[in-house]
Design a protein around this motif. Structure first.
Motif, mmCIF file in Angstrom:
data_model
loop_
_atom_site.group_PDB
_atom_site.id
_atom_site.type_symbol
_atom_site.label_atom_id
_atom_site.label_comp_id
_atom_site.label_asym_id
_atom_site.label_seq_id
_atom_site.Cartn_x
_atom_site.Cartn_y
_atom_site.Cartn_z
ATOM 1 N N GLN A 1 13.619 -2.116 -8.157
ATOM 2 C CA GLN A 1 12.461 -1.589 -8.284
ATOM 3 C C GLN A 1 12.443 -0.345 -9.553
ATOM 4 O O GLN A 1 13.040 0.622 -9.459
ATOM 5 C CB GLN A 1 12.371 -0.366 -6.899
ATOM 6 N N GLY A 2 11.631 -0.803 -10.369
ATOM 7 C CA GLY A 2 11.391 -0.383 -11.578
ATOM 8 C C GLY A 2 12.843 0.160 -12.388
ATOM 9 O O GLY A 2 12.470 1.415 -12.744
ATOM 10 N N VAL A 3 13.764 -0.425 -12.606
ATOM 11 C CA VAL A 3 14.650 -0.339 -13.155
ATOM 12 C C VAL A 3 14.569 -0.445 -14.764
ATOM 13 O O VAL A 3 14.065 -1.391 -15.334
ATOM 14 C CB VAL A 3 16.020 -1.249 -12.704
ATOM 15 N N SER A 4 15.096 0.751 -15.551
ATOM 16 C CA SER A 4 14.956 0.375 -16.922
ATOM 17 C C SER A 4 16.302 1.150 -17.505
ATOM 18 O O SER A 4 17.020 2.023 -16.934
ATOM 19 C CB SER A 4 13.950 1.380 -17.512
ATOM 20 N N PHE A 5 16.780 0.490 -18.186
ATOM 21 C CA PHE A 5 17.897 0.854 -19.106
ATOM 22 C C PHE A 5 18.053 -0.002 -20.504
ATOM 23 O O PHE A 5 17.368 -1.042 -20.649
ATOM 24 C CB PHE A 5 19.208 0.830 -18.411
ATOM 25 N N ASP A 6 18.899 0.636 -21.491
ATOM 26 C CA ASP A 6 19.168 -0.167 -22.463
ATOM 27 C C ASP A 6 20.765 -0.478 -22.819
ATOM 28 O O ASP A 6 21.529 0.238 -22.061
ATOM 29 C CB ASP A 6 18.477 0.326 -23.805
ATOM 30 N N VAL A 7 20.924 -1.549 -23.741
ATOM 31 C CA VAL A 7 22.191 -1.836 -24.094
ATOM 32 C C VAL A 7 22.506 -1.707 -25.559
ATOM 33 O O VAL A 7 21.629 -2.695 -26.069
ATOM 34 C CB VAL A 7 22.679 -3.106 -23.418
ATOM 35 N N ARG A 8 23.258 -1.038 -26.010
ATOM 36 C CA ARG A 8 23.126 -1.058 -27.518
ATOM 37 C C ARG A 8 24.256 -1.998 -28.087
ATOM 38 O O ARG A 8 25.308 -2.594 -27.409
ATOM 39 C CB ARG A 8 23.744 0.158 -27.969
#
Lengths: 301, 358, 280
Positions: free
Chosen positions: C46-53
């Motif tokens: 549900q509405g997951v946000s993240f980033d991977v550098r």
């Protein structure tokens, strides 16, 4: 009265009634598939074996009902043997292996039945004639066979009995539990092996009924094994796990193949009954791979 | 002591990736080819050449075709005979309608026709699997035979669809004797078998097996499922198509569409189950088994019948054959799912250790 | 089941801190924004946000059923989310297509080993090279020119990976006959054969004994350092996670509840509650 409209309905109804006969064979497939996940290609051979055994007994002077009882006993024995000799050693193998094993079983049964009873065709009279009902023809102008109607009646009774068996009896509930989840069923102490033997025996009974009806209509001969091939598109359409699907699928295939043969056949040279159900089922599959009543599976990875 | 790999070092990847890495295997295959190409044509009598060896080779080729699809790519087909029919009737039409076409070109074109039909009937495999697909291939079986029987043009309007293979020659040599037909069949089957072996050990073969073993994982590493499955259908049908062409042109001479019925499809399926699913060698072993079994039965049963005093009619023999086929299928699926080819391999491994098994 | 010190010592012992000199964490290579995924009525994400550098090791943790594997499946296109966008190497899209993800440079291993059981170790790893092979099936059938050359070229590359992961002795063994720990290693080898820029590892150390875990940790770090591969991994062993990852995302019931360095996450009250099972 016999205008194009009533002709259309005549074709439609005779197709629907023929479809009931397909459903009857498809039912045998569904029962075994539901309980054991095996796609039993040998269902057609079982129909042939049952019909041939019955008719040969009757021809040798055995009483109708006694012959029926003996054949039923033989079919139950066959079911138990199949479970022990073929299925049990193949437990946990991929479904396609089991499917191929049942193709082997098909050849074995065809050889066995003809080896014992001979290969000549037999007529089978169960007391209902395959001729149009006059009163219906008089009133509506449609020529429908009373045999077809009788067969549908039998099929309806059979389906009701099976439904009650599944819903109301202990064995029936166990069967449904097994169909849902083999492991879980084992865990709550349902003896899987007995259940499978029972379900094969029930499929044998269904094969006997289908064999008698089909045999009475077409004669008991090798071609009876091809009836199973007619039931396959029914299964694709209805889904392998649904009794309702087998019935509805049978009706759709029966009606559409008759309509296609009558209205489309003349333009393409006729004889399209052999493949039309398959193409129809295939076209359908492209839109709904799990069949009419099948459940959609999500691949977990 | 004969079958030893000791002392044969493969120092480079090229040597390790040879088609037959073991010297003994290379010698064995060479000897077999010499025997098949030189000795058999010299000593084989007409019956053996035209009634046993030629059909054996043709069935082996068809089984190889099915094995590529079912054994390697994991897509079960019950329509093999239909693709063979396409090959046979396409060859007939190419020879009939293209004056002066070399027969080998006709065979190749017929194979390509079969491949195209294979692709068409392989399309459902993109959405369905397992026995749903098996049932879908039955559509090919029924539809193709129906089309050949009903469309007069295909059979040049012959009565009941029977065609007779035209006379043909290669490089001016007429192929009209059992020996020449056998050698032609053998040459084609040998070449196609080697090509199949090459495919199996390269990227295409690996992609097929990857799709067979786990299609999700295959697509995750970038194997396009659609293209791979359709390629398997195409190559498989090509092989079956050429087998069908040979069936008409080097074996029977006169064929009707009904010769390519469902029963033939099943027989070829049995060949790969008994011979070995996913094995080039298995296709040959299985074909040999299924071709020889009825012949052996016909030799064995009459003496048994005399000795025991039980009368065994011809009809019973043919039913016995059905029962043995069916029983063996079940037996092999239970006891040795990889068929005769696996037994052969086990034998070889034993031989490596012989005579000191520890 | 708190991330405690013993687990950390156990599996992580002997591995270096994850800040190798050879690599420098760069700009985001993968950005997941507002991803929601449901199966019928079950909301997996549900509405997951993240980033991977780039070049980092990013861990996804969370209790069972938190949606970790579903998240990986969304990233490489096995599942198609109902909402959200996935931006990989600057290109945004609503959902990925599996084999395109592979072509873009996303490699993957699975929680339940997804090897090709009928094939040898060598063949399994060779399949990882499929995208790099140019010869057609006809050339391969004839075994001429390009086909033969490529086969050798890729074999050489695959042998390098085999050496790297120390599985030389089993290269001709059918994978079905291998013990679990080795199968996991072969699966990693197959993913590495793709030379991925982003490697998704789904519980690479699950079910392993201590020694195997240490080996696997070493391999993951080596891959990250030597090849500069960006790694997203799911792992249950907190010691391992805290030891080798640069940043950690924590999921619970399909929602992101924390995101930060291992130390930050460890101190986060929501994470402690999720793992201790505080009522929601």
């Amino acid at each position: 009265m016999a205008g194009p409209v009533s002709f259309f309905f005549e074709v439609l109804f005779s197709g629907l009634l023929a479809g009931v006969m397909y459903s009857l064979v498809a039912l045998g497939f569904v029962l075994i598939y539901k309980a054991s996940g095996v796609f039993n290609f040998a269902q057609g051979a079982m129909v042939f074996f049952a019909a041939l055994t019955f008719v040969s007994l009757v021809e040798r002077g055995v009483n109708f009902w006694l012959a029926m009882a003996i054949t039923l006993a033989v079919m139950i024995l066959l079911g138990i043997l199949t479970e022990r000799v073929v299925l049990r050693p193949l437990i946990n193998q991929p479904p396609i292996t089991l499917f191929m094993a049942t193709i082997g079983l098909t050849f074995f049964l065809e050889g066995l039945s003809q080896g014992i009873w001979g290969a000549q065709p037999h007529g089978l009279d169960i007391g209902i004639r395959d001729e149009p009902m006059e009163w219906l023809a008089d009133r509506t102008g449609m020529f429908l066979s009373q045999f077809d109607l009788f067969a549908s009646g039998i099929a309806a009774v059979l389906v009701t009995v099976l439904a009650l068996f599944f819903q109301r009896t202990r064995i029936g509930r166990a069967l449904r539990a097994v169909a849902d989840d083999h492991q879980a069923a084992l865990a709550v102490g349902i003896p899987l092996k007995h259940i499978w033997a029972i379900v094969w025996a029930v499929a044998g009974f269904v094969a006997l009924v289908a064999g008698l009806l089909w045999g009475a209509r077409t004669g008991v001969q090798y071609a009876l094994t091809f009836v199973a091939l007619k039931a396959l598109p029914v299964l694709i359409l209805g889904g392998f796990e649904s009794i309702a699907g087998a019935i509805v699928g049978g009706l759709i295939i029966g009606a559409s193949e008759k309509l296609a043969e009558v209205y489309l056949g003349p333009y393409v040279g006729g004889g399209i009954e052999s493949w039309f159900p398959y193409v129809l089922a295939l076209a359908f599959l492209l839109f709904r791979p799990e069949g009419l009543f099948g459940e959609k599976h999500i691949d977990r990875v | 002591m004969l079958y030893r790999e000791a002392g044969q070092f493969r120092a480079t990847y090229a040597e390790d990736q040879q088609i037959f890495p073991l010297r003994q295997d290379r010698i064995g295959v060479a000897a077999l080819l010499v025997f098949a190409f030189v000795v058999i044509p010299l000593v084989g009598d007409q019956y053996w050449l035209s009634a046993i060896l030629t059909p054996f080779l043709i069935f082996a080729l068809a089984a190889l075709g099915l094995n590529i699809l079912t054994g390697y790519a994991g897509q079960l087909s019950l329509g093999t005979a239909a693709f063979m029919a396409v090959g046979a009737f396409a060859t007939y039409n190419f020879v009939l309608r293209v004056p002066g076409i070399p027969i080998l070109v006709a065979f190749v074109l017929a194979g390509i026709c079969a491949a195209l039909v294979g692709i068409a009937f392989g399309l459902p495999s993109l959405r369905i699997k397992g026995f749903y697909l098996a049932v879908a291939t039955l559509a090919a079986q029924f539809f193709v035979l129906w089309a050949i029987q009903r469309i007069g043009w295909i059979t040049n309007y012959s009565a009941s669809g029977v065609i007779t293979a035209q006379n043909y020659s290669i490089l001016g040599i007429p192929i009209d004797t059992p020996v020449s037909k056998y050698v032609l069949t053998l040459s084609i089957v040998t070449v196609l078998a080697l090509l199949a072996k090459n495919l199996a050990r390269s990227e295409t073969g690996r992609a097929f097996m990857a799709v067979r073993d786990m299609d999700v994982a295959a697509s995750v590493i970038g194997i396009p499922l659609m293209r791979t499955k359709l390629l398997a259908f195409a190559i498989s049908s090509f092989y079956c198509g050429v087998a069908g062409a040979l069936y008409a042109y080097t074996y029977l001479g006169t064929v009707e569409p009904e010769a390519f019925n469902l029963d033939l499809s099943f027989r070829i399926l049995f060949m790969i189950i008994i011979g070995g699913v996913g094995s080039v060698l298995g296709s040959f072993l299985g074909a040999a088994f299924i071709v020889l079994l009825p012949i052996v039965l016909n030799y064995v049963v009459p003496p048994v019948s005399e000795a025991t005093g039980i009368e065994i009619s011809h009809a019973i023999i043919s039913n016995l054959e059905l029962m043995i086929f069916g029983g063996l299928i079940i037996f092999f699926l239970i006891v040795e799912p990889h068929g005769l080819a696996r037994l052969w391999q086990i034998g070889k491994e034993k031989l490596r250790l012989w005579p000191f098994p520890h | 089941m708190r991330a405690d010190a013993t687990a950390q010592q156990g599996a992580g012992g002997g591995t270096a801190p994850a800040t190798g000199a050879a690599r420098a964490v760069g700009a985001p290579i993968l950005v997941v924004e507002g991803v929601s995924l449901a199966f019928g009525g079950v909301k997996a994400l549900q509405g997951v946000s993240f980033d991977v550098r780039e070049h980092e090791i990013r861990a996804i943790i969370g209790p069972n059923g938190a949606g970790k594997s579903s998240m990986l499946n969304v990233i490489n296109g096995v599942y198609h989310p109902q909402e959200g966008t996935i931006t990989f190497k600057g290109r945004s899209r609503h959902d990925m297509v599996v084999h395109e993800a592979a072509a873009q440079g996303i490699g993957r291993t699975f929680q339940n080993i997804a090897l090709f059981r009928g094939m040898t170790v060598l063949d399994n790893i060779m399949t990882g090279r499929n995208l790099k092979i140019r010869s057609t099936f006809l050339e391969q059938a004839l075994w001429i020119g390009r086909a033969k050359r490529e086969e050798l070229e890729h074999r050489r590359k695959v042998e390098e990976i085999i050496d790297f992961l120390e599985i030389q002795h089993i290269r001709k063994t059918p994978v079905g006959r291998l013990p679990y720990g080795l199968q996991k290693r072969v699966e990693l080898a197959r993913a590495l054969a793709m030379e991925p820029e982003l490697l998704l590892l789904d519980e690479p150390m699950a079910g392993m004994n201590l020694e195997e875990k240490q080996d696997m940790c070493r391999f993951v770090l080596d891959v990250n350092e030597q090849f500069g591969t960006t790694i997203v991994l799911i792992e249950h062993d907190m010691g391992v996670v805290m030891d080798i990852s640069d940043r950690v995302v924590v999921l619970d019931y399909g929602r992101k509840i924390a995101d930060g360095t291992p130390d930050e996450v460890r101190a986060n009250q929501a994470v402690i509650d999720a793992y201790l099972g505080v009522a929601h």
